[in-house]
Design a protein around this motif. Structure first.
Motif, PDB file in Angstrom:
ATOM      1  N   ARG A 263       0.803  -1.222   0.000  1.00 10.05           N
ATOM      2  CA  ARG A 263       0.000   0.000   0.000  1.00 10.05           C
ATOM      3  C   ARG A 263       0.835   1.271   0.000  1.00 10.05           C
ATOM      4  O   ARG A 263       0.309   2.341  -0.314  1.00 10.05           O
ATOM      5  CB  ARG A 263      -0.958  -0.009   1.193  1.00 10.05           C
ATOM      6  CG  ARG A 263      -1.975  -1.140   1.155  1.00 10.05           C
ATOM      7  CD  ARG A 263      -2.688  -1.204  -0.174  1.00 10.05           C
ATOM      8  NE  ARG A 263      -3.677  -2.278  -0.227  1.00 10.05           N
ATOM      9  CZ  ARG A 263      -4.278  -2.691  -1.325  1.00 10.05           C
ATOM     10  NH1 ARG A 263      -3.947  -2.134  -2.488  1.00 10.05           N
ATOM     11  NH2 ARG A 263      -5.153  -3.664  -1.299  1.00 10.05           N
ATOM     12  N   ASP A 268      -4.109   3.378  -0.913  1.00  8.49           N
ATOM     13  CA  ASP A 268      -5.363   2.767  -0.486  1.00  8.49           C
ATOM     14  C   ASP A 268      -6.313   3.896  -0.101  1.00  8.49           C
ATOM     15  O   ASP A 268      -5.926   5.066  -0.088  1.00  8.49           O
ATOM     16  CB  ASP A 268      -5.125   1.810   0.687  1.00  8.49           C
ATOM     17  CG  ASP A 268      -6.206   0.741   0.807  1.00  8.49           C
ATOM     18  OD1 ASP A 268      -7.187   0.799   0.033  1.00  8.49           O
ATOM     19  OD2 ASP A 268      -6.079  -0.150   1.660  1.00  8.49           O
ATOM     20  N   ASP A 313      -4.551  -4.849  15.003  1.00  9.38           N
ATOM     21  CA  ASP A 313      -4.904  -5.093  13.607  1.00  9.38           C
ATOM     22  C   ASP A 313      -5.549  -3.879  12.942  1.00  9.38           C
ATOM     23  O   ASP A 313      -6.415  -4.024  12.097  1.00  9.38           O
ATOM     24  CB  ASP A 313      -5.863  -6.293  13.545  1.00  9.38           C
ATOM     25  CG  ASP A 313      -5.849  -6.961  12.184  1.00  9.38           C
ATOM     26  OD1 ASP A 313      -4.885  -6.760  11.432  1.00  9.38           O
ATOM     27  OD2 ASP A 313      -6.819  -7.683  11.881  1.00  9.38           O
ATOM     28  N   HIS A 315      -6.234  -1.026  10.389  1.00 10.52           N
ATOM     29  CA  HIS A 315      -6.084  -1.116   8.941  1.00 10.52           C
ATOM     30  C   HIS A 315      -4.842  -0.366   8.474  1.00 10.52           C
ATOM     31  O   HIS A 315      -4.630   0.793   8.805  1.00 10.52           O
ATOM     32  CB  HIS A 315      -7.324  -0.533   8.258  1.00 10.52           C
ATOM     33  CG  HIS A 315      -7.387  -0.814   6.793  1.00 10.52           C
ATOM     34  ND1 HIS A 315      -7.249   0.157   5.841  1.00 10.52           N
ATOM     35  CD2 HIS A 315      -7.549  -1.982   6.118  1.00 10.52           C
ATOM     36  CE1 HIS A 315      -7.355  -0.366   4.632  1.00 10.52           C
ATOM     37  NE2 HIS A 315      -7.530  -1.675   4.778  1.00 10.52           N
ATOM     38  N   ASN A 316      -3.997  -1.051   7.717  1.00 12.04           N
ATOM     39  CA  ASN A 316      -2.778  -0.482   7.122  1.00 12.04           C
ATOM     40  C   ASN A 316      -1.768   0.037   8.158  1.00 12.04           C
ATOM     41  O   ASN A 316      -0.888   0.833   7.820  1.00 12.04           O
ATOM     42  CB  ASN A 316      -3.132   0.647   6.145  1.00 12.04           C
ATOM     43  CG  ASN A 316      -3.665   0.118   4.821  1.00 12.04           C
ATOM     44  OD1 ASN A 316      -3.286  -0.964   4.381  1.00 12.04           O
ATOM     45  ND2 ASN A 316      -4.557   0.873   4.191  1.00 12.04           N
ATOM     46  N   GLY A 424      -7.716  -5.084   6.403  1.00  9.27           N
ATOM     47  CA  GLY A 424      -8.758  -6.011   6.729  1.00  9.27           C
ATOM     48  C   GLY A 424      -8.354  -7.102   7.704  1.00  9.27           C
ATOM     49  O   GLY A 424      -7.346  -7.051   8.384  1.00  9.27           O
ATOM     50  N   ARG A 425      -8.676  -7.478   6.986  1.00 10.47           N
ATOM     51  CA  ARG A 425      -8.395  -8.575   7.915  1.00 10.47           C
ATOM     52  C   ARG A 425      -7.254  -9.422   7.383  1.00 10.47           C
ATOM     53  O   ARG A 425      -7.019  -9.500   6.197  1.00 10.47           O
ATOM     54  CB  ARG A 425      -9.621  -9.483   8.116  1.00 10.47           C
ATOM     55  CG  ARG A 425     -10.745  -8.816   8.881  1.00 10.47           C
ATOM     56  CD  ARG A 425     -10.392  -8.592  10.327  1.00 10.47           C
ATOM     57  NE  ARG A 425     -10.158  -9.840  11.011  1.00 10.47           N
ATOM     58  CZ  ARG A 425      -9.664  -9.913  12.237  1.00 10.47           C
ATOM     59  NH1 ARG A 425      -9.327  -8.830  12.903  1.00 10.47           N
ATOM     60  NH2 ARG A 425      -9.466 -11.073  12.798  1.00 10.47           N
TER      61      ARG A 425
END
Length: 430
Positions: A263, A268, A313, A315-316, A424-425
């Motif tokens: 990314r 993104d 976790d 995102h990015n 995401g996941r």
């Protein structure tokens, strides 16, 4: 008496209900207890300098050197000068962790030089066997032909385990490729790495480190094809042959677009393409979490960064932390004193027996991390600091002479890949 007995029965029922509820709550609490936070080993490899063997963050803070980003959650990370090999800062850089698909950089170092990019291969059913459940795929179909370039774009852009397995089949099979990858890791002095599967899929015993992944990236960037593939943001990938009205396949083959999952290269919805980014490889599996190695160039400097397994976790997050470390590295400039160095391959060393990792550092470097010294500490520490800095400077000069990056990686020529590309996941196997 009746009222008293009834009251006693109600009190007993309430007491039993409370006990049952309490037991349920306690049992639930015990079941949901968080797992202990993993910690790095007390002693890690000293390859590249003794400070890299010490747990925790290693950086030489000084006047004019900016503070490190305050919210880096990754378990392990490293920032290094791609050309000189100087390690500017690191955190548990030799911690052996699951690498996810960043291990594909070592796969490329091992296999990519063996086949010209124009080589054509027809995929057999056996080529695609043995992939782990939930593997990331680029969409290769058996009985269709692909060029080696197609396959490598599938590896780097989509992290396709199907492309890795086809290339491994061309290379003599998965087992032979794993053996060769472990041999290549040894040649690169990547002693934290043990390969079990060539695609980086989670397997027991498969580990690498931020330091080793950075070595793999630096090695790969010596190869023009590697640079092209790892810097490509989008490409067209061969699909099936079109069919005529009768359902018969024609000679016209369809293609479909693939985009790089790095990314910092492709961007993104919540993160922009990083200015100066030129590759290299990302990964994300259940055991490894998110992993990323990147190379970027600004103002005549080229930096490598590797981050492994951010603490949550978001995102990015792995890219945000990598970008903040790159920003810090470019701001720190060439004046910061390194804490270690990226070592050259064994074959690039002088023709003497290579020292073992445990004894590779000088007495001064070993003394610098000793916890058993006493007496005369101030002057001894000052002498050690001078000796360590001098030794690292010599090591970096040797590495720079033996491992210069091509001009297009250093920023002196065209961007990596020969032309500018715009950009995401968790998933097991990516």
């Amino acid at each position: 008496m009746t009222t008293t007995a009834a009251a006693r029965r109600r009190a007993l029922a309430v007491s039993m209900t409370a006990a049952l509820l309490g037991g349920t709550v306690l049992a639930g609490t015990a079941t949901a207890a968080p797992k202990p936070t993993p910690r790095p080993p007390a002693q890690m490899s000293g390859v590249g300098g003794d400070r890299l063997a010490t747990a925790g963050t290693q950086v030489n803070a000084a006047a004019g050197v900016p503070a490190l980003p305050p919210r880096i959650t990754s378990r392990s990370w490293i920032v290094a000068d791609a050309e000189t090999g100087a390690v500017l800062a690191a955190h548990d850089a030799h911690w052996k962790l699951p690498p996810a698909s960043t291990l594909k950089m070592l796969f490329a170092d091992t296999v990519l030089p063996k086949f010209p990019k124009t080589t054509v291969h027809k995929v057999a059913h056996s080529d695609l066997e043995g992939m782990g459940e939930g593997s990331s795929l680029v969409g290769i179909e058996e009985n269709l032909t692909y060029t080696v370039k197609d396959l490598w774009l599938g590896v780097f852009l989509r992290s396709g385990n199907d492309a890795v397995h086809v290339l491994s089949a061309m290379n003599g099979g998965v087992a032979a490729t794993v053996t060769q990858m472990n041999a290549e890791a040894h040649e690169l002095q990547a002693n934290d790495t043990h390969v079990v599967t060539p695609d980086g899929y989670d397997e027991p015993g498969q580990v690498s480190s931020a330091y080793d992944l950075t070595l793999f990236a630096r090695q790969g960037l010596q190869n023009a094809d590697f640079r092209e593939y790892c810097s490509t943001a989008t490409a067209q990938f061969p699909g099936e042959y079109k069919k005529d009205k009768s359902g018969k396949a024609t000679k016209t083959r369809e293609t479909f677009a693939i985009q790089n999952t790095n990314r910092l290269l492709s961007g993104d919805y919540d993160i922009s393409r990083y200015s100066g980014i030129a590759g290299v490889k990302n990964g994300d599996t259940t055991n490894a979490g998110a992993t990323f190695t990147g190379v970027a160039q600004r103002g005549g400097r080229t930096l490598l960064v590797t981050v492994m397994n951010p603490s949550h976790d978001a995102h990015n997050l792995v890219y945000r932390e990598a970008a903040s470390l790159l920003d810090w590295g470019f701001k720190a400039g060439p004046s910061i004193q390194p804490v270690g160095t990226l070592v050259p391959p064994l074959s690039k060393l002088p023709h003497t027996a290579p020292p073992s990792p445990a004894t590779s550092a000088s007495p001064a470097l070993r003394a610098a991390t000793s916890t058993g010294s006493s007496g005369g500490g101030l002057w001894t520490a000052a002498g050690i600091a001078v000796g360590t800095a001098a030794l690292l400077a010599v090591l970096i000069m040797v590495v720079r002479r033996r491992r210069p990056l091509p001009a297009e990686v250093r920023g002196a020529g065209a961007p990596i890949g020969g032309r500018r590309r715009r950009g995401g996941r968790r998933r097991r196997g990516r």
